[in-house]
Design a protein around this motif. Structure first.
Motif, PDB file in Angstrom:
ATOM      1  N   SER A  65       0.721  -0.852  -0.066  1.00 43.77           N
ATOM      2  CA  SER A  65      -0.020   0.127   0.051  1.00 43.77           C
ATOM      3  C   SER A  65       0.459   1.538  -0.170  1.00 43.77           C
ATOM      4  O   SER A  65       1.996   1.623   0.676  1.00 43.77           O
ATOM      5  CB  SER A  65      -0.931   0.584   0.862  1.00 43.77           C
ATOM      6  OG  SER A  65      -2.216   1.294   1.266  1.00 43.77           O
ATOM      7  N   THR A  68       1.087   5.453  -1.338  1.00 43.86           N
ATOM      8  CA  THR A  68      -0.402   6.992  -1.708  1.00 43.86           C
ATOM      9  C   THR A  68      -0.149   7.224  -3.641  1.00 43.86           C
ATOM     10  O   THR A  68       1.212   7.116  -3.841  1.00 43.86           O
ATOM     11  CB  THR A  68      -0.279   8.232  -1.297  1.00 43.86           C
ATOM     12  OG1 THR A  68      -0.567   8.072   0.154  1.00 43.86           O
ATOM     13  CG2 THR A  68      -0.841   8.954  -1.515  1.00 43.86           C
ATOM     14  N   ARG A  94      -1.447   9.522  -6.144  1.00 44.94           N
ATOM     15  CA  ARG A  94      -1.175  10.643  -6.353  1.00 44.94           C
ATOM     16  C   ARG A  94      -2.291  11.016  -8.181  1.00 44.94           C
ATOM     17  O   ARG A  94      -2.982  11.787  -8.524  1.00 44.94           O
ATOM     18  CB  ARG A  94      -0.515  12.047  -5.935  1.00 44.94           C
ATOM     19  CG  ARG A  94      -0.795  11.923  -5.038  1.00 44.94           C
ATOM     20  CD  ARG A  94       0.193  13.026  -4.096  1.00 44.94           C
ATOM     21  NE  ARG A  94      -1.123  14.460  -4.521  1.00 44.94           N
ATOM     22  CZ  ARG A  94      -0.680  16.188  -4.894  1.00 44.94           C
ATOM     23  NH1 ARG A  94       0.613  16.085  -4.954  1.00 44.94           N
ATOM     24  NH2 ARG A  94      -1.400  17.053  -5.290  1.00 44.94           N
ATOM     25  N   ARG A 118     -10.970   7.896 -10.553  1.00 40.26           N
ATOM     26  CA  ARG A 118      -9.969   8.300  -9.141  1.00 40.26           C
ATOM     27  C   ARG A 118      -8.870   8.593  -9.165  1.00 40.26           C
ATOM     28  O   ARG A 118      -8.386   9.839  -7.970  1.00 40.26           O
ATOM     29  CB  ARG A 118      -9.974   6.571  -8.550  1.00 40.26           C
ATOM     30  CG  ARG A 118      -9.013   6.673  -7.523  1.00 40.26           C
ATOM     31  CD  ARG A 118      -9.440   5.731  -6.482  1.00 40.26           C
ATOM     32  NE  ARG A 118     -10.933   4.856  -6.598  1.00 40.26           N
ATOM     33  CZ  ARG A 118     -11.732   5.018  -6.056  1.00 40.26           C
ATOM     34  NH1 ARG A 118     -11.037   5.973  -4.484  1.00 40.26           N
ATOM     35  NH2 ARG A 118     -12.696   4.081  -5.212  1.00 40.26           N
ATOM     36  N   HIS A 178      -7.439   0.503  -2.002  1.00 40.85           N
ATOM     37  CA  HIS A 178      -6.564   0.958  -1.092  1.00 40.85           C
ATOM     38  C   HIS A 178      -6.469   2.709  -1.100  1.00 40.85           C
ATOM     39  O   HIS A 178      -5.576   3.580  -0.325  1.00 40.85           O
ATOM     40  CB  HIS A 178      -4.594   0.343  -1.912  1.00 40.85           C
ATOM     41  CG  HIS A 178      -5.200  -0.917  -1.966  1.00 40.85           C
ATOM     42  ND1 HIS A 178      -4.384  -1.598  -2.089  1.00 40.85           N
ATOM     43  CD2 HIS A 178      -4.130  -1.069  -0.406  1.00 40.85           C
ATOM     44  CE1 HIS A 178      -4.710  -3.029  -1.540  1.00 40.85           C
ATOM     45  NE2 HIS A 178      -3.895  -2.623  -0.589  1.00 40.85           N
ATOM     46  N   MET A 179      -7.438   3.179  -2.037  1.00 47.14           N
ATOM     47  CA  MET A 179      -7.816   4.679  -2.168  1.00 47.14           C
ATOM     48  C   MET A 179      -9.078   3.833  -1.890  1.00 47.14           C
ATOM     49  O   MET A 179      -9.735   4.906  -3.481  1.00 47.14           O
ATOM     50  CB  MET A 179      -7.112   5.134  -3.104  1.00 47.14           C
ATOM     51  CG  MET A 179      -5.433   4.996  -3.241  1.00 47.14           C
ATOM     52  SD  MET A 179      -5.185   4.967  -4.390  1.00 47.14           S
ATOM     53  CE  MET A 179      -5.536   7.373  -4.930  1.00 47.14           C
ATOM     54  N   ARG A 231     -10.655   9.689  -3.040  1.00 46.46           N
ATOM     55  CA  ARG A 231      -9.571   9.695  -3.917  1.00 46.46           C
ATOM     56  C   ARG A 231      -9.452  11.150  -2.898  1.00 46.46           C
ATOM     57  O   ARG A 231      -9.119  11.756  -2.896  1.00 46.46           O
ATOM     58  CB  ARG A 231     -10.495  10.544  -5.070  1.00 46.46           C
ATOM     59  CG  ARG A 231     -10.071  11.628  -6.067  1.00 46.46           C
ATOM     60  CD  ARG A 231     -10.421  11.759  -7.755  1.00 46.46           C
ATOM     61  NE  ARG A 231      -9.829  12.521  -8.716  1.00 46.46           N
ATOM     62  CZ  ARG A 231      -9.766  12.434  -9.781  1.00 46.46           C
ATOM     63  NH1 ARG A 231     -11.065  12.492 -10.679  1.00 46.46           N
ATOM     64  NH2 ARG A 231      -9.019  13.388 -10.498  1.00 46.46           N
ATOM     65  N   PRO A 232      -7.726  11.261  -3.625  1.00 44.00           N
ATOM     66  CA  PRO A 232      -6.824  11.581  -3.080  1.00 44.00           C
ATOM     67  C   PRO A 232      -6.850  13.601  -3.847  1.00 44.00           C
ATOM     68  O   PRO A 232      -7.291  13.836  -5.047  1.00 44.00           O
ATOM     69  CB  PRO A 232      -5.480  11.681  -3.331  1.00 44.00           C
ATOM     70  CG  PRO A 232      -5.857  10.577  -4.701  1.00 44.00           C
ATOM     71  CD  PRO A 232      -6.738  10.276  -4.307  1.00 44.00           C
TER      72      PRO A 232
END
Length: 255
Positions: free
Chosen positions: A2, A4, A6, A120, A230-231, A234-235
């Motif tokens: 996992s 991040t 973006r 996403r 894992h997300m 949405r960042p």
């Protein structure tokens, strides 16, 4: 695993669609075009001979490996000149090639998976090839398209990955590059400091002594599932750098 993500940079040929059928269709379309517009060229350069000429042009002009459109034009020019045809046919012949080059048949999972991924995180097309996403019809799913021709260098050079990250407004380690090619996509991205995802549609065995992909899937659907897991939210979307979207005119295949 996992981490991040973006934004994503995405290869095109053999990731969204197989290239081999495109290449075969291009060869036949060009031959048929020459039969109609320059029979002498078609007679001197049937499909196999034109392919040999193209491959020779690729070998003899390594400084143009990032610009496959220029290499294609060189091939057409030589064929026309050698057969005594008018060079006025060069651009119409190139247009016949380019129309066929942008007719693609997606992998069954590709469009739905791409749409889910693009919903996403921002996705940028990053290709050595010369597909035009506007012509293909999926430009709306991408933040922009960056080709090796426009950038001036091809994958696996780090600079093209870094240019895409800069336009996405992301740090190198915040971008996941997704592609099929072990060296140009996965190793190139990893050396440039990006996260890497190998789309291994043929269930090949990973073969690289120094680098392993951060992720490995057989379909874009599986990548979309991983992002969902894992997300969940949405960042914050990065803002791509100002400027008109780049139109690629090249790939990992000598088209």
């Amino acid at each position: 695993m996992s981490f991040t993500v973006r934004a994503i940079t995405l290869d095109l040929d053999d990731t969204l669609w197989p290239f081999a059928p495109i290449g075969a269709r291009i060869d036949q379309v060009l031959h048929d075009w020459m039969l109609e517009h320059s029979p002498a060229t078609a007679a001197m350069y049937p499909v196999a001979a034109m392919r040999e000429l193209r491959e020779r042009s690729f070998r003899e002009h390594p400084h143009l490996h990032h610009d496959l459109s220029a290499l294609r034009r060189l091939t057409l020019r030589e064929a026309l000149e050698a057969s005594g045809a008018s060079l006025d046919l060069l651009e119409p012949a190139y247009e016949a090639f380019y129309a066929a080059r942008n007719q693609v048949e997606y992998y069954p999972d590709a469009l739905d998976g791409l749409a889910r991924i693009a919903a996403r995180v921002p996705v940028a097309a990053l290709s050595n090839g010369n597909a035009d996403l506007e012509r293909v019809g999926i430009a709306h799913l991408f933040a922009f398209q960056l080709g090796a021709r426009e950038h001036g260098a091809a994958k696996p050079q780090a600079s093209i990955f870094h240019a895409a990250c800069a336009r996405l407004g992301c740090g190198h380690g915040e971008v996941l590059h997704v592609g099929d090619h072990i060296e140009m996509d996965v190793a190139g991205a990893a050396r440039a400091g990006l996260r890497s995802c190998w789309i291994n549609r043929e269930d090949r065995t990973w073969q690289h002594e120094e680098i392993v992909p951060d992720l490995q899937f057989t379909t874009l659907t599986a990548l979309a599932d991983w992002l969902d897991a894992h997300m969940p939210d949405r960042p914050t979307a990065p803002t791509a750098a100002a400027g008109a979207p780049a139109r690629a005119d090249n790939r990992d295949h000598a088209t």
